[in-house]
Motif scaffolding. Structure first.
Motif, PDB file in Angstrom:
ATOM      1  N   ARG A  94       0.564  -1.126   0.041  1.00  0.00           N
ATOM      2  CA  ARG A  94      -0.031  -0.073  -0.137  1.00  0.00           C
ATOM      3  C   ARG A  94       0.773   1.545   0.087  1.00  0.00           C
ATOM      4  O   ARG A  94       1.813   1.267   0.567  1.00  0.00           O
ATOM      5  N   ALA A  95       0.327   2.309  -0.498  1.00  0.00           N
ATOM      6  CA  ALA A  95       0.943   3.686  -0.558  1.00  0.00           C
ATOM      7  C   ALA A  95       0.785   4.190   0.633  1.00  0.00           C
ATOM      8  O   ALA A  95      -0.458   4.305   1.317  1.00  0.00           O
ATOM      9  N   GLU A  96       1.769   4.673   1.546  1.00  0.00           N
ATOM     10  CA  GLU A  96       1.463   5.269   2.654  1.00  0.00           C
ATOM     11  C   GLU A  96       2.059   6.809   2.779  1.00  0.00           C
ATOM     12  O   GLU A  96       2.929   7.144   2.042  1.00  0.00           O
ATOM     13  N   LEU A  97       0.948   7.676   3.325  1.00  0.00           N
ATOM     14  CA  LEU A  97       1.334   9.151   3.550  1.00  0.00           C
ATOM     15  C   LEU A  97       2.558   9.446   4.358  1.00  0.00           C
ATOM     16  O   LEU A  97       2.959   8.894   5.535  1.00  0.00           O
ATOM     17  N   LYS A  98       3.536  10.086   3.885  1.00  0.00           N
ATOM     18  CA  LYS A  98       4.655  10.414   4.551  1.00  0.00           C
ATOM     19  C   LYS A  98       4.883  12.062   4.794  1.00  0.00           C
ATOM     20  O   LYS A  98       5.439  12.576   5.559  1.00  0.00           O
ATOM     21  N   ASP A  99       4.352  13.050   3.700  1.00  0.00           N
ATOM     22  CA  ASP A  99       4.259  14.424   3.864  1.00  0.00           C
ATOM     23  C   ASP A  99       3.008  14.751   3.318  1.00  0.00           C
ATOM     24  O   ASP A  99       2.848  15.031   2.131  1.00  0.00           O
ATOM     25  N   PHE A 100       2.069  15.071   4.335  1.00  0.00           N
ATOM     26  CA  PHE A 100       0.741  15.513   4.036  1.00  0.00           C
ATOM     27  C   PHE A 100       0.987  17.069   3.315  1.00  0.00           C
ATOM     28  O   PHE A 100       0.239  17.341   2.274  1.00  0.00           O
ATOM     29  N   GLY A 101       1.915  17.871   3.802  1.00  0.00           N
ATOM     30  CA  GLY A 101       2.068  19.323   3.072  1.00  0.00           C
ATOM     31  C   GLY A 101       2.441  19.072   1.620  1.00  0.00           C
ATOM     32  O   GLY A 101       2.271  19.941   1.067  1.00  0.00           O
ATOM     33  N   ALA A 102       3.265  18.124   1.395  1.00  0.00           N
ATOM     34  CA  ALA A 102       3.540  17.838   0.004  1.00  0.00           C
ATOM     35  C   ALA A 102       2.544  17.347  -0.914  1.00  0.00           C
ATOM     36  O   ALA A 102       2.399  17.791  -2.009  1.00  0.00           O
ATOM     37  N   VAL A 103       1.536  16.444  -0.345  1.00  0.00           N
ATOM     38  CA  VAL A 103       0.425  16.484  -1.059  1.00  0.00           C
ATOM     39  C   VAL A 103      -0.445  17.467  -1.423  1.00  0.00           C
ATOM     40  O   VAL A 103      -0.858  17.900  -2.525  1.00  0.00           O
ATOM     41  N   LEU A 104      -0.478  18.381  -0.254  1.00  0.00           N
ATOM     42  CA  LEU A 104      -1.539  19.683  -0.466  1.00  0.00           C
ATOM     43  C   LEU A 104      -0.619  20.749  -1.207  1.00  0.00           C
ATOM     44  O   LEU A 104      -1.337  21.644  -1.865  1.00  0.00           O
ATOM     45  N   THR A 105       0.508  20.707  -1.487  1.00  0.00           N
ATOM     46  CA  THR A 105       1.297  21.766  -2.093  1.00  0.00           C
ATOM     47  C   THR A 105       1.811  21.050  -3.488  1.00  0.00           C
ATOM     48  O   THR A 105       3.049  21.616  -4.011  1.00  0.00           O
ATOM     49  N   ASN A 106       1.270  20.054  -4.020  1.00  0.00           N
ATOM     50  CA  ASN A 106       1.796  19.308  -5.097  1.00  0.00           C
ATOM     51  C   ASN A 106       1.765  20.372  -6.237  1.00  0.00           C
ATOM     52  O   ASN A 106       0.826  21.253  -6.353  1.00  0.00           O
ATOM     53  N   SER A 107       2.714  20.152  -7.259  1.00  0.00           N
ATOM     54  CA  SER A 107       2.937  21.365  -8.445  1.00  0.00           C
ATOM     55  C   SER A 107       1.747  21.197  -9.011  1.00  0.00           C
ATOM     56  O   SER A 107       1.164  22.170  -9.724  1.00  0.00           O
ATOM     57  N   THR A 108       1.247  20.031  -9.351  1.00  0.00           N
ATOM     58  CA  THR A 108      -0.080  19.844 -10.160  1.00  0.00           C
ATOM     59  C   THR A 108      -1.143  20.556  -9.646  1.00  0.00           C
ATOM     60  O   THR A 108      -1.888  21.002 -10.146  1.00  0.00           O
ATOM     61  N   THR A 109      -1.335  20.310  -8.230  1.00  0.00           N
ATOM     62  CA  THR A 109      -2.550  20.816  -7.553  1.00  0.00           C
ATOM     63  C   THR A 109      -2.299  22.512  -7.811  1.00  0.00           C
ATOM     64  O   THR A 109      -3.211  23.044  -8.112  1.00  0.00           O
ATOM     65  N   LEU A 110      -1.305  23.060  -7.507  1.00  0.00           N
ATOM     66  CA  LEU A 110      -1.052  24.539  -7.557  1.00  0.00           C
ATOM     67  C   LEU A 110      -1.509  25.064  -8.823  1.00  0.00           C
ATOM     68  O   LEU A 110      -1.754  26.324  -8.888  1.00  0.00           O
ATOM     69  N   VAL A 111      -1.240  24.255  -9.963  1.00  0.00           N
ATOM     70  CA  VAL A 111      -1.705  24.988 -11.355  1.00  0.00           C
ATOM     71  C   VAL A 111      -3.055  24.344 -11.738  1.00  0.00           C
ATOM     72  O   VAL A 111      -3.791  25.287 -12.405  1.00  0.00           O
ATOM     73  N   THR A 112      -3.509  23.123 -11.175  1.00  0.00           N
ATOM     74  CA  THR A 112      -4.782  22.794 -11.358  1.00  0.00           C
ATOM     75  C   THR A 112      -5.861  23.709 -10.856  1.00  0.00           C
ATOM     76  O   THR A 112      -6.862  23.844 -11.440  1.00  0.00           O
ATOM     77  N   PHE A 113      -5.723  23.916  -9.577  1.00  0.00           N
ATOM     78  CA  PHE A 113      -6.732  24.818  -8.905  1.00  0.00           C
ATOM     79  C   PHE A 113      -7.204  26.038  -9.234  1.00  0.00           C
ATOM     80  O   PHE A 113      -8.137  26.292  -9.626  1.00  0.00           O
ATOM     81  N   PRO A 114      -5.948  26.922  -9.632  1.00  0.00           N
ATOM     82  CA  PRO A 114      -6.601  28.308 -10.294  1.00  0.00           C
ATOM     83  C   PRO A 114      -7.142  28.044 -11.847  1.00  0.00           C
ATOM     84  O   PRO A 114      -8.037  28.701 -12.205  1.00  0.00           O
ATOM     85  N   HIS A 115      -6.560  27.038 -12.409  1.00  0.00           N
ATOM     86  CA  HIS A 115      -7.177  26.673 -13.627  1.00  0.00           C
ATOM     87  C   HIS A 115      -8.690  26.441 -13.692  1.00  0.00           C
ATOM     88  O   HIS A 115      -9.491  26.558 -14.345  1.00  0.00           O
ATOM     89  N   THR A 116      -8.902  25.313 -12.755  1.00  0.00           N
ATOM     90  CA  THR A 116     -10.446  24.793 -12.492  1.00  0.00           C
ATOM     91  C   THR A 116     -11.255  25.944 -11.897  1.00  0.00           C
ATOM     92  O   THR A 116     -12.331  26.198 -12.323  1.00  0.00           O
ATOM     93  N   LEU A 117     -10.631  26.762 -11.130  1.00  0.00           N
ATOM     94  CA  LEU A 117     -11.439  27.778 -10.398  1.00  0.00           C
ATOM     95  C   LEU A 117     -11.989  28.953 -11.364  1.00  0.00           C
ATOM     96  O   LEU A 117     -13.079  29.642 -11.475  1.00  0.00           O
ATOM     97  N   ALA A 118     -10.886  29.223 -12.139  1.00  0.00           N
ATOM     98  CA  ALA A 118     -11.087  30.242 -13.353  1.00  0.00           C
ATOM     99  C   ALA A 118     -12.489  29.693 -14.349  1.00  0.00           C
ATOM    100  O   ALA A 118     -13.154  30.487 -14.611  1.00  0.00           O
ATOM    101  N   ALA A 119     -12.365  28.400 -14.540  1.00  0.00           N
ATOM    102  CA  ALA A 119     -13.182  27.668 -15.460  1.00  0.00           C
ATOM    103  C   ALA A 119     -14.613  27.962 -14.682  1.00  0.00           C
ATOM    104  O   ALA A 119     -15.596  27.875 -15.543  1.00  0.00           O
ATOM    105  N   CYS A 120     -14.711  27.839 -13.332  1.00  0.00           N
ATOM    106  CA  CYS A 120     -15.924  27.989 -12.864  1.00  0.00           C
ATOM    107  C   CYS A 120     -16.598  29.281 -12.784  1.00  0.00           C
ATOM    108  O   CYS A 120     -17.646  29.440 -12.989  1.00  0.00           O
TER     109      CYS A 120
END
Length: 498
Positions: free
Chosen positions: A164-190
């Motif tokens: 199983r994949a186990e969480l080691k750094d929750f901060g890294a998950v929340l600040t994933n580079s993919t998240t940081l570009v996907t979120f503003p793009h999706t929000l703008a589309a909203c």
């Protein structure tokens, strides 16, 4: 069809259907909050009327989004148990926070907003809709953080004993580079989606305003006396003028929101394309059906190819544009499908790592095309409203009917491209889609649930469209807001404001 194929169809259908309501809810919550802020600050009745009018549409979509979103959670355990077992330690964290924090925030303060008209002080009531809007935005962030981990896994370690994949750094998950570009793009589309809905409905009313005014005056003229007819005609004319002024304001607000948000979608999409090329080069290559590495690489606006997408017959191309989208340089090198496939075989083992190329190719272009068309119609609407003009064009009336649908189509094709372009990976580089399906679920069972969900969603679509059409055709309410303490609150039953 195999259980795997049916499970993919079911998740795809339910996800795209659910995402029809989510962007409207997120964007419209902020627009409604902005309209109410304008009313509180200026005291103008037209902003109050528009807040109540578009608030109804917001609540309808919020309810439908909640109902359809619940099904998503069930499918993780029903059809994708092996996937849930593998990523549960990581995927569950942002989803749990979304449910416990963001959803409770938006639902609690939305309830205060619904039942607080005339009971809460104006500014406190206004704060409740802003907090509800904040909750919808936070929900989007945590869900996108979970999805982005599937696109680009970070902050984890695979346990060799449990597999199983186990969480080691929750901060890294929340600040994933993919998240940081996907979120503003999706929000703008909203915001594009919400702005198009606001502008489309308002422009439809504006175009019909002269006809409505004539009808109202004619009805008033049927009064019993000349004095009564004159008074009725004056009242009808005044009401029609108020309606027109309110909808002109809404049309301009919606059109500007659409245009500004479209620009934000363009900028954030460009950044996202470069991150995607870096992390998932196969997805970018498949978006262009680029089989051979090119430097520079052109972008095809339209292509006719073989049925399997492997050969090009005819295309219209823009030189160097794909290189710019992928690398930021018109002379940049873009790796082709064949080279990436060979590299992935060396890295991950034998097998095909190609998504369905025609689907990724056309979904990418339809996403861009429908979004651009929505911005164009909004621009035409603004031009038609310049000065004090009241457009009456039947062509414009037909165009604005399609305006709210265009961003919805763009959003849907964007999700299809994002998810299908990642195939054959369920979690990129870690788990293939075929490995995540529930081993104990038969094709017949998945087919049964797919049929039930399809029929249920079809019925919900009829309800949704019926409610939206009904309340969109109505006029904004004229009733002034009551101030707290206007009467004995103990004598007033708790009532649903809409």
């Amino acid at each position: 069809m195999a259980a795997l194929d049916l499970a993919r169809w079911q998740f795809g259908v339910t996800t795209v259907y659910h995402f029809l309501f989510v962007p409207i809810t997120i964007g419209l919550s902020v627009v409604v909050a902005g309209l109410q802020t304008a009313w509180v600050r200026t005291g103008k009745a037209e902003y109050y009327r528009l807040t109540r009018f578009y608030g109804k549409l917001f609540l309808i979509n919020f309810a439908m989004g909640v109902v359809t979103g619940i099904v998503q959670e069930f499918q993780f355990g029903m059809n994708w148990s092996d996937y849930s077992r593998f990523v549960g330690d990581i995927f569950g964290a942002p989803l749990a926070i979304e449910g416990l924090l963001a959803f409770f925030l938006e639902s609690t303060f939305l309830g205060l907003w619904i039942f607080g008209w005339g009971r809460l002080p104006k500014r406190l009531h206004l704060a409740s809709i802003w907090l509800a809007s904040l909750g919808t935005i936070l929900s989007a962030y945590f869900i996108l953080a979970a999805n982005s981990w599937m696109q680009h896994p970070v902050g984890y370690a695979v346990n060799p004993v449990t597999g199983r994949a186990e969480l080691k750094d929750f901060g890294a998950v929340l600040t994933n580079s993919t998240t940081l570009v996907t979120f503003p793009h999706t929000l703008a589309a909203c915001f594009v989606t919400a702005g198009a809905l606001v502008a489309g409905v308002a422009l439809w009313h504006v175009v019909r305003a002269p006809r409505r005014a004539t009808t109202a005056a004619g009805a008033a003229a049927g009064g019993a006396t000349a004095a009564g007819a004159a008074a009725g005609g004056a009242a009808a004319a005044g009401a029609a003028a108020e309606d027109l002024r309110a909808f002109r304001t809404a049309a301009k607000v919606g059109a500007w929101v659409t245009l500004v948000a479209s620009l934000a979608v363009l900028v954030t999409g460009d950044i996202q394309g470069k991150i995607m090329t870096e992390q998932q080069p196969m997805k970018m290559a498949a978006a262009e059906a680029l089989y051979r590495t090119s430097q520079p690489a052109s972008f095809s606006i339209f292509t006719v190819g073989s049925l399997d997408g492997s050969k090009e017959v005819f295309s219209v191309r823009l030189p160097g544009l794909l290189s710019f989208l992928a690398t930021g340089s018109f002379d940049g090198r873009v790796e082709g499908i064949n080279d990436i496939q060979g590299r992935y075989v060396d890295q991950y083992g034998a097998g095909s790592y190609l998504p369905i190329v025609p689907v990724t190719y056309w979904s990418f272009r339809l996403m861009i095309g429908f979004g651009a068309l929505a911005a164009l119609v909004a621009l035409i609407g603004l031009w038609a409203l310049r000065g004090r003009r009241v457009p009456t064009s039947k062509w414009l009336a037909r165009s604005v009917l399609a305006l709210p649908l265009l961003p919805l189509a763009a959003n849907s094709f964007g999700w299809i491209f994002t998810e299908m372009g990642r195939q054959p990976w369920l979690v990129f580089g870690l788990m293939r889609t075929a490995q995540g399906v529930s081993p104990g679920v038969s094709a017949a069972e998945v087919a049964t649930s797919l049929a039930v969900f399809t029929l249920l969603y079809g019925a919900l679509a009829v309800v949704e469209v019926g409610l939206l059409v009904r309340y969109s055709r109505a006029l904004p309410p004229y009733d002034p807001p009551e101030e707290p303490g206007a009467g004995s609150d103990s004598e007033r039953p708790l009532a649903f404001a809409y």
